[in-house]
Write a protein that holds these residues in place. Structure first.
Motif, PDB file in Angstrom:
ATOM      1  N   ASP A  77       0.810  -1.216   0.000  1.00 35.92           N
ATOM      2  CA  ASP A  77       0.000   0.000   0.000  1.00 35.92           C
ATOM      3  C   ASP A  77       0.846   1.271   0.000  1.00 35.92           C
ATOM      4  O   ASP A  77       0.297   2.369   0.012  1.00 35.92           O
ATOM      5  N   ALA A  78       2.170   1.136  -0.022  1.00 35.02           N
ATOM      6  CA  ALA A  78       3.028   2.318  -0.099  1.00 35.02           C
ATOM      7  C   ALA A  78       2.839   2.988  -1.470  1.00 35.02           C
ATOM      8  O   ALA A  78       2.814   2.305  -2.503  1.00 35.02           O
ATOM      9  N   PRO A  79       2.737   4.322  -1.515  1.00 30.84           N
ATOM     10  CA  PRO A  79       2.465   5.014  -2.788  1.00 30.84           C
ATOM     11  C   PRO A  79       3.721   5.203  -3.639  1.00 30.84           C
ATOM     12  O   PRO A  79       4.097   6.317  -3.983  1.00 30.84           O
ATOM     13  N   TRP A  85       7.083   2.882 -18.346  1.00 32.78           N
ATOM     14  CA  TRP A  85       8.213   2.264 -19.056  1.00 32.78           C
ATOM     15  C   TRP A  85       9.068   1.383 -18.135  1.00 32.78           C
ATOM     16  O   TRP A  85      10.106   0.862 -18.544  1.00 32.78           O
ATOM     17  N   LEU A  86       8.606   1.176 -16.891  1.00 33.28           N
ATOM     18  CA  LEU A  86       9.276   0.270 -15.960  1.00 33.28           C
ATOM     19  C   LEU A  86       8.242  -0.661 -15.333  1.00 33.28           C
ATOM     20  O   LEU A  86       7.122  -0.241 -15.021  1.00 33.28           O
ATOM     21  N   SER A  87       8.616  -1.933 -15.102  1.00 28.58           N
ATOM     22  CA  SER A  87       7.721  -2.887 -14.447  1.00 28.58           C
ATOM     23  C   SER A  87       8.537  -4.027 -13.846  1.00 28.58           C
ATOM     24  O   SER A  87       9.734  -4.166 -14.113  1.00 28.58           O
ATOM     25  N   ASN A  88       7.871  -4.844 -13.025  1.00 32.76           N
ATOM     26  CA  ASN A  88       8.490  -6.017 -12.392  1.00 32.76           C
ATOM     27  C   ASN A  88       9.800  -5.664 -11.685  1.00 32.76           C
ATOM     28  O   ASN A  88      10.808  -6.370 -11.816  1.00 32.76           O
ATOM     29  N   LEU A  89       9.794  -4.593 -10.924  1.00 36.69           N
ATOM     30  CA  LEU A  89      11.018  -4.091 -10.303  1.00 36.69           C
ATOM     31  C   LEU A  89      11.342  -4.868  -9.031  1.00 36.69           C
ATOM     32  O   LEU A  89      10.471  -5.111  -8.190  1.00 36.69           O
ATOM     33  N   LEU A 172      12.620   5.345  -0.911  1.00 35.67           N
ATOM     34  CA  LEU A 172      12.272   4.040  -0.357  1.00 35.67           C
ATOM     35  C   LEU A 172      12.675   3.960   1.111  1.00 35.67           C
ATOM     36  O   LEU A 172      13.870   3.982   1.436  1.00 35.67           O
ATOM     37  N   PRO A 173      11.705   3.860   2.030  1.00 40.06           N
ATOM     38  CA  PRO A 173      12.047   3.674   3.449  1.00 40.06           C
ATOM     39  C   PRO A 173      12.424   2.225   3.719  1.00 40.06           C
ATOM     40  O   PRO A 173      11.622   1.310   3.500  1.00 40.06           O
ATOM     41  N   LEU A 174      13.649   2.009   4.200  1.00 38.87           N
ATOM     42  CA  LEU A 174      14.163   0.652   4.360  1.00 38.87           C
ATOM     43  C   LEU A 174      14.731   0.447   5.758  1.00 38.87           C
ATOM     44  O   LEU A 174      15.321   1.353   6.340  1.00 38.87           O
ATOM     45  N   SER A 175      14.566  -0.760   6.279  1.00 35.34           N
ATOM     46  CA  SER A 175      15.276  -1.151   7.488  1.00 35.34           C
ATOM     47  C   SER A 175      16.719  -1.485   7.127  1.00 35.34           C
ATOM     48  O   SER A 175      17.072  -1.591   5.945  1.00 35.34           O
ATOM     49  N   ALA A 176      17.554  -1.670   8.123  1.00 32.67           N
ATOM     50  CA  ALA A 176      18.969  -1.944   7.868  1.00 32.67           C
ATOM     51  C   ALA A 176      19.166  -3.366   7.356  1.00 32.67           C
ATOM     52  O   ALA A 176      18.428  -4.286   7.707  1.00 32.67           O
ATOM     53  N   THR A 177      20.167  -3.525   6.496  1.00 36.33           N
ATOM     54  CA  THR A 177      20.659  -4.852   6.125  1.00 36.33           C
ATOM     55  C   THR A 177      22.024  -4.980   6.767  1.00 36.33           C
ATOM     56  O   THR A 177      23.030  -4.475   6.260  1.00 36.33           O
ATOM     57  N   SER A 252       7.486  -5.678  -0.015  1.00 36.11           N
ATOM     58  CA  SER A 252       7.292  -4.715  -1.105  1.00 36.11           C
ATOM     59  C   SER A 252       7.321  -3.301  -0.559  1.00 36.11           C
ATOM     60  O   SER A 252       7.052  -3.068   0.627  1.00 36.11           O
ATOM     61  N   ILE A 253       7.656  -2.375  -1.423  1.00 33.66           N
ATOM     62  CA  ILE A 253       7.462  -0.954  -1.153  1.00 33.66           C
ATOM     63  C   ILE A 253       6.703  -0.424  -2.351  1.00 33.66           C
ATOM     64  O   ILE A 253       7.285   0.004  -3.350  1.00 33.66           O
ATOM     65  N   GLY A 254       5.397  -0.517  -2.278  1.00 34.14           N
ATOM     66  CA  GLY A 254       4.577  -0.149  -3.425  1.00 34.14           C
ATOM     67  C   GLY A 254       4.885  -1.045  -4.603  1.00 34.14           C
ATOM     68  O   GLY A 254       4.798  -2.274  -4.530  1.00 34.14           O
TER      69      GLY A 254
END
Length: 281
Positions: A77-79, A85-89, A172-177, A252-254
């Motif tokens: 649900d992230a916007p 011209w981009l997909s399946n990211l 993109l809001p991400l947690s740490a790796t 996922s992120i959106g």
């Protein structure tokens, strides 16, 4: 108000009451949107507020909220919507554990209607994880950044894709790796640490691979569910092979699939005896 009490109220108090209890903090707009059910607005506020959080306690509170929001709908649900011209990211953040070292690497892949793309991925402090030009072949592309000794921090990352005519910039809001320990070697066994699967996300899975040591091209791959036995394809000359086992956790992120990957790798003739037993929990 004590931060632990604050988070308890935020995460476990019904929204109708929690909204009246929120203290004045930089995260207040995020909490108000989240508890009022405005999920997309909450994601936008979560991204917008990150640069203002210079305090470690506030950053940890930001992370807890990110986890809560991600758990609701697996981040779908992230916007964050890619252009036509981009997909399946897919964005892979990989921790690669070798016999004597540990490195981190990012990989970005997908499909595009363009012929060539310029791609950048920047950490919250604007360090390049990926930067380069990639050709699109059969509508698909993939680019991998250089290896890093330092882990990838939490925060808002910047993904920039340019096809020469248009530019797409996603935050993109991400947690740490960092210091992933899902796969652990102990003696002659490889142990898999249990993690809780989320109902709305694809369950985690394992991949075992064999690669040629001359060019590191993959020559064999097998996908497994956690708990299945590792069985290797027999080859006559094991000294020419490189083996790796990956545990993959997807969210996922959106419109961007995010995969955190913990990978154990090494020469096949050293690695195989360690991996011959079944994965243990």
């Amino acid at each position: 108000m004590n931060i632990k009490k604050y988070l308890y109220l935020c995460l476990f108090t019904p929204s109708v009451y929690a909204s009246t209890m929120l203290p004045e903090t930089p995260l207040q707009p995020v909490y108000h949107a989240f508890f009022s059910g405005s999920n997309q607005q909450a994601w936008l506020q979560l991204i917008h507020i990150w640069p203002q959080l210079t305090d470690t306690i506030q950053q940890q509170a930001w992370l807890k909220l990110l986890v809560q929001m991600d758990n609701q709908h697996c981040g779908k649900d992230a916007p964050i919507a890619p252009p036509i011209w981009l997909s399946n990211l897919e964005l892979d953040l990989i921790q690669r554990d070798l016999p004597l070292s540990r490195v981190y690497v990012a990989r970005f892949s997908g499909k595009s209607k363009s012929k060539e793309l310029n791609i950048e991925l920047l950490t919250p402090d604007r360090q390049n994880l990926i930067k380069g030009k990639v050709s699109v072949e059969n509508s698909s592309f993939s680019i991998e950044g250089r290896e890093h000794i330092s882990s990838f921090p939490m925060g808002v990352y910047h993904l920039i894709v340019n096809n020469g005519v248009e530019k797409w910039h996603a935050e993109l809001p991400l947690s740490a790796t960092s210091d992933l320990n899902w796969l652990q070697r102990k003696g002659n066994r490889l142990f898999l640490k249990k993690i809780q699967a989320r109902n709305c996300c694809r369950p985690p899975w394992l991949e075992q691979e064999l690669l040629s040591r001359t060019n590191f091209q993959r020559i064999w791959i097998k996908t497994l569910e956690p708990g299945q036995s590792l069985r290797w394809q027999p080859y006559a000359d094991e000294n020419k092979l490189w083996a790796r086992v990956s545990f993959i956790n997807s969210t996922s992120i959106g419109g961007v699939v995010l995969r955190q990957i913990h990978r154990q790798a090494g020469p096949y003739h050293h690695f195989r005896p360690v991996l011959r037993p079944a994965l243990a929990h």
